[in-house]
Design a protein around this motif. Structure first.
Motif, mmCIF file in Angstrom:
data_model
loop_
_atom_site.group_PDB
_atom_site.id
_atom_site.type_symbol
_atom_site.label_atom_id
_atom_site.label_comp_id
_atom_site.label_asym_id
_atom_site.label_seq_id
_atom_site.Cartn_x
_atom_site.Cartn_y
_atom_site.Cartn_z
ATOM 1 N N PHE A 31 1.046 -1.063 0.062
ATOM 2 C CA PHE A 31 0.010 -0.117 0.118
ATOM 3 C C PHE A 31 0.785 1.257 0.163
ATOM 4 O O PHE A 31 2.015 1.182 0.767
ATOM 5 C CB PHE A 31 -0.860 -0.166 1.141
ATOM 6 N N ASP A 32 0.448 2.306 -0.763
ATOM 7 C CA ASP A 32 1.186 3.307 -0.855
ATOM 8 C C ASP A 32 1.278 4.256 0.738
ATOM 9 O O ASP A 32 2.294 4.527 0.992
ATOM 10 C CB ASP A 32 0.754 4.568 -1.715
ATOM 11 N N VAL A 33 0.262 4.208 1.365
ATOM 12 C CA VAL A 33 0.017 4.751 2.602
ATOM 13 C C VAL A 33 -0.756 3.755 3.558
ATOM 14 O O VAL A 33 -1.822 3.477 3.105
ATOM 15 C CB VAL A 33 -0.581 6.173 2.748
ATOM 16 N N MET A 34 -0.391 3.527 4.649
ATOM 17 C CA MET A 34 -0.853 2.874 5.785
ATOM 18 C C MET A 34 -1.007 3.638 7.092
ATOM 19 O O MET A 34 0.156 4.493 7.275
ATOM 20 C CB MET A 34 -0.442 1.618 6.155
ATOM 21 N N GLY A 35 -2.220 3.809 7.861
ATOM 22 C CA GLY A 35 -1.945 4.592 9.027
ATOM 23 C C GLY A 35 -3.099 4.185 9.994
ATOM 24 O O GLY A 35 -3.770 3.289 9.815
ATOM 25 N N TRP A 36 -2.830 4.673 11.200
ATOM 26 C CA TRP A 36 -3.673 4.310 12.475
ATOM 27 C C TRP A 36 -4.465 5.726 12.475
ATOM 28 O O TRP A 36 -4.041 6.640 12.693
ATOM 29 C CB TRP A 36 -3.069 3.926 13.571
ATOM 30 N N TYR A 37 -5.977 5.498 12.638
ATOM 31 C CA TYR A 37 -6.752 6.443 13.176
ATOM 32 C C TYR A 37 -7.426 5.855 14.298
ATOM 33 O O TYR A 37 -7.561 4.794 14.663
ATOM 34 C CB TYR A 37 -8.002 6.742 12.079
ATOM 35 N N ARG A 38 -7.812 7.023 15.212
ATOM 36 C CA ARG A 38 -8.747 6.549 16.411
ATOM 37 C C ARG A 38 -10.004 7.485 16.428
ATOM 38 O O ARG A 38 -9.993 8.722 15.879
ATOM 39 C CB ARG A 38 -7.989 6.843 17.532
ATOM 40 N N GLN A 39 -11.031 6.949 17.140
ATOM 41 C CA GLN A 39 -12.350 7.663 17.618
ATOM 42 C C GLN A 39 -13.000 7.402 18.662
ATOM 43 O O GLN A 39 -12.981 6.248 19.019
ATOM 44 C CB GLN A 39 -13.230 7.450 15.961
ATOM 45 N N THR A 40 -13.392 8.435 19.377
ATOM 46 C CA THR A 40 -14.314 8.523 20.560
ATOM 47 C C THR A 40 -15.444 8.863 20.311
ATOM 48 O O THR A 40 -15.784 9.618 19.334
ATOM 49 C CB THR A 40 -13.478 9.186 21.747
ATOM 50 N N PRO A 41 -16.527 8.733 21.055
ATOM 51 C CA PRO A 41 -17.871 8.817 20.862
ATOM 52 C C PRO A 41 -17.892 10.518 20.900
ATOM 53 O O PRO A 41 -17.558 11.040 21.800
ATOM 54 C CB PRO A 41 -18.768 8.048 22.210
ATOM 55 N N GLY A 42 -18.805 10.815 20.071
ATOM 56 C CA GLY A 42 -19.045 12.203 19.872
ATOM 57 C C GLY A 42 -17.936 13.032 19.341
ATOM 58 O O GLY A 42 -18.106 14.235 19.160
ATOM 59 N N GLU A 43 -16.849 12.366 18.855
ATOM 60 C CA GLU A 43 -15.674 13.256 18.195
ATOM 61 C C GLU A 43 -15.395 12.543 16.915
ATOM 62 O O GLU A 43 -15.826 11.577 16.629
ATOM 63 C CB GLU A 43 -14.410 13.034 19.064
ATOM 64 N N GLN A 44 -14.651 13.602 16.153
ATOM 65 C CA GLN A 44 -14.227 13.087 14.951
ATOM 66 C C GLN A 44 -13.253 12.177 14.790
ATOM 67 O O GLN A 44 -12.517 12.204 15.671
ATOM 68 C CB GLN A 44 -13.859 14.618 13.964
ATOM 69 N N ARG A 45 -12.991 11.211 13.833
ATOM 70 C CA ARG A 45 -12.010 10.371 13.668
ATOM 71 C C ARG A 45 -10.777 11.242 13.130
ATOM 72 O O ARG A 45 -10.729 12.102 12.403
ATOM 73 C CB ARG A 45 -12.419 9.318 12.646
ATOM 74 N N GLU A 46 -9.840 10.840 14.243
ATOM 75 C CA GLU A 46 -8.580 11.659 13.893
ATOM 76 C C GLU A 46 -7.153 10.503 13.527
ATOM 77 O O GLU A 46 -7.290 9.464 13.949
ATOM 78 C CB GLU A 46 -8.127 12.462 15.118
ATOM 79 N N LEU A 47 -6.447 11.153 12.797
ATOM 80 C CA LEU A 47 -5.139 10.547 12.297
ATOM 81 C C LEU A 47 -4.206 10.400 13.531
ATOM 82 O O LEU A 47 -3.754 11.496 14.034
ATOM 83 C CB LEU A 47 -4.418 11.285 11.124
ATOM 84 N N VAL A 48 -3.685 9.294 13.853
ATOM 85 C CA VAL A 48 -2.924 8.911 15.090
ATOM 86 C C VAL A 48 -1.570 8.971 14.323
ATOM 87 O O VAL A 48 -0.615 9.839 14.812
ATOM 88 C CB VAL A 48 -3.242 7.786 15.755
ATOM 89 N N ALA A 49 -1.262 8.174 13.419
ATOM 90 C CA ALA A 49 -0.068 7.964 12.714
ATOM 91 C C ALA A 49 -0.087 7.593 11.365
ATOM 92 O O ALA A 49 -0.945 6.616 11.176
ATOM 93 C CB ALA A 49 0.966 7.131 13.590
ATOM 94 N N SER A 50 0.783 7.581 10.501
ATOM 95 C CA SER A 50 0.868 7.009 9.203
ATOM 96 C C SER A 50 2.028 6.791 8.534
ATOM 97 O O SER A 50 3.047 7.381 8.976
ATOM 98 C CB SER A 50 0.125 8.156 8.125
ATOM 99 N N ALA A 51 2.055 6.039 7.723
ATOM 100 C CA ALA A 51 3.638 5.668 7.203
ATOM 101 C C ALA A 51 3.256 5.350 5.568
ATOM 102 O O ALA A 51 2.696 4.362 5.349
ATOM 103 C CB ALA A 51 4.109 4.223 7.905
ATOM 104 N N THR A 52 4.314 5.887 4.865
ATOM 105 C CA THR A 52 4.359 5.634 3.517
ATOM 106 C C THR A 52 5.123 4.328 3.201
ATOM 107 O O THR A 52 5.907 3.830 4.064
ATOM 108 C CB THR A 52 4.673 6.673 2.464
ATOM 109 N N ASN A 53 5.173 3.763 1.897
ATOM 110 C CA ASN A 53 5.965 2.621 1.498
ATOM 111 C C ASN A 53 7.346 3.355 1.122
ATOM 112 O O ASN A 53 8.074 2.431 0.750
ATOM 113 C CB ASN A 53 5.250 1.886 0.377
ATOM 114 N N ARG A 54 7.510 4.378 1.200
ATOM 115 C CA ARG A 54 9.048 4.916 0.982
ATOM 116 C C ARG A 54 9.495 5.607 2.334
ATOM 117 O O ARG A 54 10.540 6.006 2.461
ATOM 118 C CB ARG A 54 8.959 6.214 0.091
#
Length: 119
Positions: A31-54
């Protein structure tokens, strides 16, 4: 058909550590990019960390210095090592993967894994 399956979540005491895994299956070798997101009730999903294949990675300010993202290219698996966890880290953590660019860009999501950090 591409599938992403998260594992490693659970209940941990504040100050403890967890390692999340995202195993992939399907026709996409890298995959070009893979990442972790997290979400709590009532909040928007947010990016935690991501990594490219480079080898490029980025982190949310709230987790810098505590979390580390890594990829195993041979297994096409994504990891998130989380240290010094605190109750604010409690959320459902989702694995995300992207492939392609422009109109051909595709994205996949796992169903999530719950991380709960007790006081």
């Amino acid at each position: 058909q591409v599938r992403l399956v998260e594992s490693g979540g659970g209940l941990v005491q504040a100050g403890g550590s967890l390692r999340l895994s995202c195993e992939t299956s399907g026709s996409i070798v890298s995959f070009d990019v893979m990442g972790w997101y997290r979400q709590t009730p009532g909040e928007q999903r947010e990016l935690v960390a991501s990594a490219t294949n480079r080898g490029r990675s980025k982190y949310a300010d709230s987790v810098k210095g505590r979390f580390s993202i890594s990829r195993d290219g041979a297994k096409n698996t994504l990891y998130l090592t989380m240290n010094n966890l605190n109750p604010a880290d409690t959320a459902v953590y989702y694995c995300n993967a992207e492939y392609g660019i422009g109109f051909d860009k595709r994205t996949w999501w796992g169903r999530g894994t719950q991380v709960t950090v007790s006081s």
